[in-house]
Enzyme design. Structure first.
Site, PDB file in Angstrom:
ATOM      1  N   ARG A 197       0.892  -1.179   0.000  1.00  0.00           N
ATOM      2  CA  ARG A 197       0.000   0.000   0.000  1.00  0.00           C
ATOM      3  C   ARG A 197       0.916   1.211   0.000  1.00  0.00           C
ATOM      4  O   ARG A 197       1.758   1.357   0.889  1.00  0.00           O
ATOM      5  CB  ARG A 197      -0.905   0.004   1.229  1.00  0.00           C
ATOM      6  CG  ARG A 197      -1.652   1.318   1.376  1.00  0.00           C
ATOM      7  CD  ARG A 197      -2.761   1.260   2.388  1.00  0.00           C
ATOM      8  NE  ARG A 197      -3.861   0.457   1.913  1.00  0.00           N
ATOM      9  CZ  ARG A 197      -5.087   0.473   2.437  1.00  0.00           C
ATOM     10  NH1 ARG A 197      -5.353   1.252   3.476  1.00  0.00           N
ATOM     11  NH2 ARG A 197      -6.044  -0.290   1.957  1.00  0.00           N
ATOM     12  N   HIS A 233      -7.517   0.977  -6.297  1.00  0.00           N
ATOM     13  CA  HIS A 233      -7.686   0.067  -5.158  1.00  0.00           C
ATOM     14  C   HIS A 233      -8.314  -1.216  -5.706  1.00  0.00           C
ATOM     15  O   HIS A 233      -9.469  -1.538  -5.444  1.00  0.00           O
ATOM     16  CB  HIS A 233      -8.569   0.720  -4.093  1.00  0.00           C
ATOM     17  CG  HIS A 233      -8.479   0.076  -2.739  1.00  0.00           C
ATOM     18  ND1 HIS A 233      -7.667  -1.007  -2.474  1.00  0.00           N
ATOM     19  CD2 HIS A 233      -9.114   0.362  -1.568  1.00  0.00           C
ATOM     20  CE1 HIS A 233      -7.811  -1.363  -1.205  1.00  0.00           C
ATOM     21  NE2 HIS A 233      -8.666  -0.542  -0.637  1.00  0.00           N
ATOM     22  N   GLN A 260      -9.931  -4.175  -3.555  1.00  0.00           N
ATOM     23  CA  GLN A 260     -11.197  -3.741  -2.962  1.00  0.00           C
ATOM     24  C   GLN A 260     -12.345  -3.916  -3.962  1.00  0.00           C
ATOM     25  O   GLN A 260     -13.382  -4.509  -3.656  1.00  0.00           O
ATOM     26  CB  GLN A 260     -11.084  -2.261  -2.555  1.00  0.00           C
ATOM     27  CG  GLN A 260     -12.384  -1.661  -2.049  1.00  0.00           C
ATOM     28  CD  GLN A 260     -12.740  -2.119  -0.650  1.00  0.00           C
ATOM     29  OE1 GLN A 260     -11.936  -2.001   0.252  1.00  0.00           O
ATOM     30  NE2 GLN A 260     -13.937  -2.662  -0.471  1.00  0.00           N
ATOM     31  N   ASP A 308     -17.604   6.784  -0.810  1.00  0.00           N
ATOM     32  CA  ASP A 308     -16.298   6.704  -0.133  1.00  0.00           C
ATOM     33  C   ASP A 308     -16.047   8.068   0.501  1.00  0.00           C
ATOM     34  O   ASP A 308     -16.741   9.051   0.196  1.00  0.00           O
ATOM     35  CB  ASP A 308     -15.200   6.354  -1.159  1.00  0.00           C
ATOM     36  CG  ASP A 308     -13.855   6.028  -0.506  1.00  0.00           C
ATOM     37  OD1 ASP A 308     -13.800   5.908   0.732  1.00  0.00           O
ATOM     38  OD2 ASP A 308     -12.850   5.901  -1.239  1.00  0.00           O
ATOM     39  N   CYS A 327     -16.244   1.186   1.052  1.00  0.00           N
ATOM     40  CA  CYS A 327     -15.050   0.377   1.338  1.00  0.00           C
ATOM     41  C   CYS A 327     -14.588   0.534   2.791  1.00  0.00           C
ATOM     42  O   CYS A 327     -13.904  -0.337   3.312  1.00  0.00           O
ATOM     43  CB  CYS A 327     -13.931   0.722   0.370  1.00  0.00           C
ATOM     44  SG  CYS A 327     -13.317   2.408   0.531  1.00  0.00           S
ATOM     45  N   ARG A 333     -13.515  -9.564   1.746  1.00  0.00           N
ATOM     46  CA  ARG A 333     -12.188  -9.272   1.177  1.00  0.00           C
ATOM     47  C   ARG A 333     -11.251 -10.466   1.328  1.00  0.00           C
ATOM     48  O   ARG A 333     -10.466 -10.761   0.431  1.00  0.00           O
ATOM     49  CB  ARG A 333     -11.596  -8.020   1.824  1.00  0.00           C
ATOM     50  CG  ARG A 333     -12.491  -6.834   1.583  1.00  0.00           C
ATOM     51  CD  ARG A 333     -11.907  -5.602   1.055  1.00  0.00           C
ATOM     52  NE  ARG A 333     -10.579  -5.534   0.601  1.00  0.00           N
ATOM     53  CZ  ARG A 333      -9.700  -4.606   0.986  1.00  0.00           C
ATOM     54  NH1 ARG A 333     -10.058  -3.710   1.887  1.00  0.00           N
ATOM     55  NH2 ARG A 333      -8.504  -4.555   0.459  1.00  0.00           N
TER      56      ARG A 333
HETATM   57  N1   CP Z   1     -11.137  -0.520   2.593  1.00  0.00           N
HETATM   58  C1   CP Z   1      -9.856  -0.600   2.992  1.00  0.00           C
HETATM   59  O1   CP Z   1      -8.931  -0.775   2.188  1.00  0.00           O
HETATM   60  O2   CP Z   1      -9.686  -0.488   4.337  1.00  0.00           O
HETATM   61  P1   CP Z   1      -8.305  -0.257   5.077  1.00  0.00           P
HETATM   62  O3   CP Z   1      -7.804   1.104   4.663  1.00  0.00           O
HETATM   63  O4   CP Z   1      -8.653  -0.330   6.533  1.00  0.00           O
HETATM   64  O5   CP Z   1      -7.344  -1.333   4.658  1.00  0.00           O
HETATM   65  N1  NVA Z   2     -10.211   6.449  -1.117  1.00  0.00           N
HETATM   66  C1  NVA Z   2      -9.767   6.044   0.175  1.00  0.00           C
HETATM   67  C2  NVA Z   2      -9.914   4.554   0.342  1.00  0.00           C
HETATM   68  C3  NVA Z   2      -9.507   4.039   1.684  1.00  0.00           C
HETATM   69  C4  NVA Z   2      -9.618   2.553   1.801  1.00  0.00           C
HETATM   70  C5  NVA Z   2      -8.336   6.466   0.397  1.00  0.00           C
HETATM   71  O1  NVA Z   2      -7.524   6.370  -0.530  1.00  0.00           O
HETATM   72  O2  NVA Z   2      -8.038   6.945   1.480  1.00  0.00           O
END
Ligand code: CP
Ligand code: NVA
Length: 309
Positions: free
Chosen positions: A108, A135, A138, A227, A267, A293
């Site tokens: 990430r 993502h 997800q 989101d 998400c 997931r």
């Molecule tokens: N939805 C998601 O990716 O959650 P986290 O940021 O907690 O991993």
């Molecule tokens: N769009 C959000 C998703 C988090 C899981 C972010 O990037 O923070």
């Protein structure tokens, strides 16, 4: 071996194979405890190395459980403990070590370029666990959840996104093109996806429409996605952005425009973009979404490691 960086780069056939495998595996786990291993222990002896340069709860836990349930193990690296984060070691050399001490790498990151660089130097698969532009794990999991709930192929459903044009939406757009489903996007005029995404939409025969009225975008929809307005490390004037999205809140009233059995997905984590009433309503399937997931990521790991049946 295969990488899993972006939905748009993976064939629809392979994406569908992942979903089919996840469905079969989920069914077989009904009476198993979290750490019990799937029949045949398909990733026995394999190590997933994961690293989070941004916060995570769900992705971290679900990848950990995913590899464990396949018979392997996981190690989570803290970026601040690596020489790489201090500019004291290159991606190339870091990748060499990861490739020999691990079997897959999940990252990430705040940099799409970093994912590309790792891809260049790793000889093991790299999985995008969220980047500024996508993502993908997800969204593939969300397609699984939608088909599980609606008991229909996603191509037969009307999907709506109300909110920011962010990484999650980019992956949803790619999924709409790959799986051929209708996607209405409701966002303020100045918050359309970036040029690269818009031209990807135009170049591909898509069923994607843009609206700056959330009611019009929601008309007849089977699923409403949202989101956070402010994403992780979003470098914007937060006050202004939140104000610009005021009209785009997911309210109980919005469901007057959707189909009766329309579901709400997010998400997570959530902000103020959804009314508590909607979030906790019967229409909201956010917990089922979050817990799926693990199932889909297991099949993604198998795909990456060439073990998908
Ligand atoms: N939805 C998601 O990716 O959650 P986290 O940021 O907690 O991993
Ligand atoms: N769009 C959000 C998703 C988090 C899981 C972010 O990037 O923070």
């Amino acid at each position: 071996m295969k990488h899993f960086l972006n939905i748009k780069d993976i064939s629809t056939r392979d994406l569908r194979k992942i979903l089919i495998d996840a469905k079969k595996r989920k069914k077989k786990r009904k009476n198993l405890n979290l750490l019990e291993v799937d029949n045949g222990s398909p990733l026995k002896g394999k190590l997933l190395i994961q690293m989070f340069e941004k916060s995570s709860l769900r992705t971290r836990l679900s990848f950990y459980l995913a590899i464990k349930q396949l018979g392997g193990s996981a190690l989570t690296l803290r970026p601040d403990e690596l020489h790489l984060s201090k500019g004291a070691e290159s991606i190339e050399d870091t990748a060499k070590i990861l490739s020999n001490y691990g079997d897959a790498f999940m990252l990430r990151t705040d940099s799409d370029n970093k994912l590309e660089e790792f891809k260049k130097y790793l000889s093991i698969p790299v999985i995008n666990g969220l980047s500024p532009s996508a993502h993908p794990t997800q969204i593939l999991s969300d397609i699984f959840t939608i088909e599980e709930i609606k008991k229909k192929k996603i191509s037969k459903l009307n999907i709506t996104w109300i909110g920011d044009s962010n990484n999650v939406l980019n992956s949803l757009i790619a999924a709409s093109i790959k799986f051929g489903f209708k996607l209405n996007i409701g966002c303020p005029k100045n918050y359309l996806p970036e040029k690269k995404i818009m031209s990807y939409v135009k170049k591909n025969k898509s069923k994607i429409l843009f609206f700056n009225d959330p009611k019009k975008a929601s008309k007849n929809s089977d699923v409403i996605f949202s989101d956070k307005v402010i994403s992780l490390n979003d470098k914007v004037n937060k006050k202004k952005k939140l104000n610009d999205f005021k009209k785009f809140k997911i309210t109980k009233k919005l469901f007057n425009y959707t189909k009766k059995d329309c579901i709400f997905l997010h998400c997570l984590p959530r902000g103020n973009e959804v009314e508590d009433y909607v979030f906790k309503s019967k229409n909201s399937k956010v917990w089922q979404q979050a817990f799926n997931r693990v199932h889909v990521q297991k099949s993604i790991l198998l795909y990456c490691l060439g073990k998908l049946r």
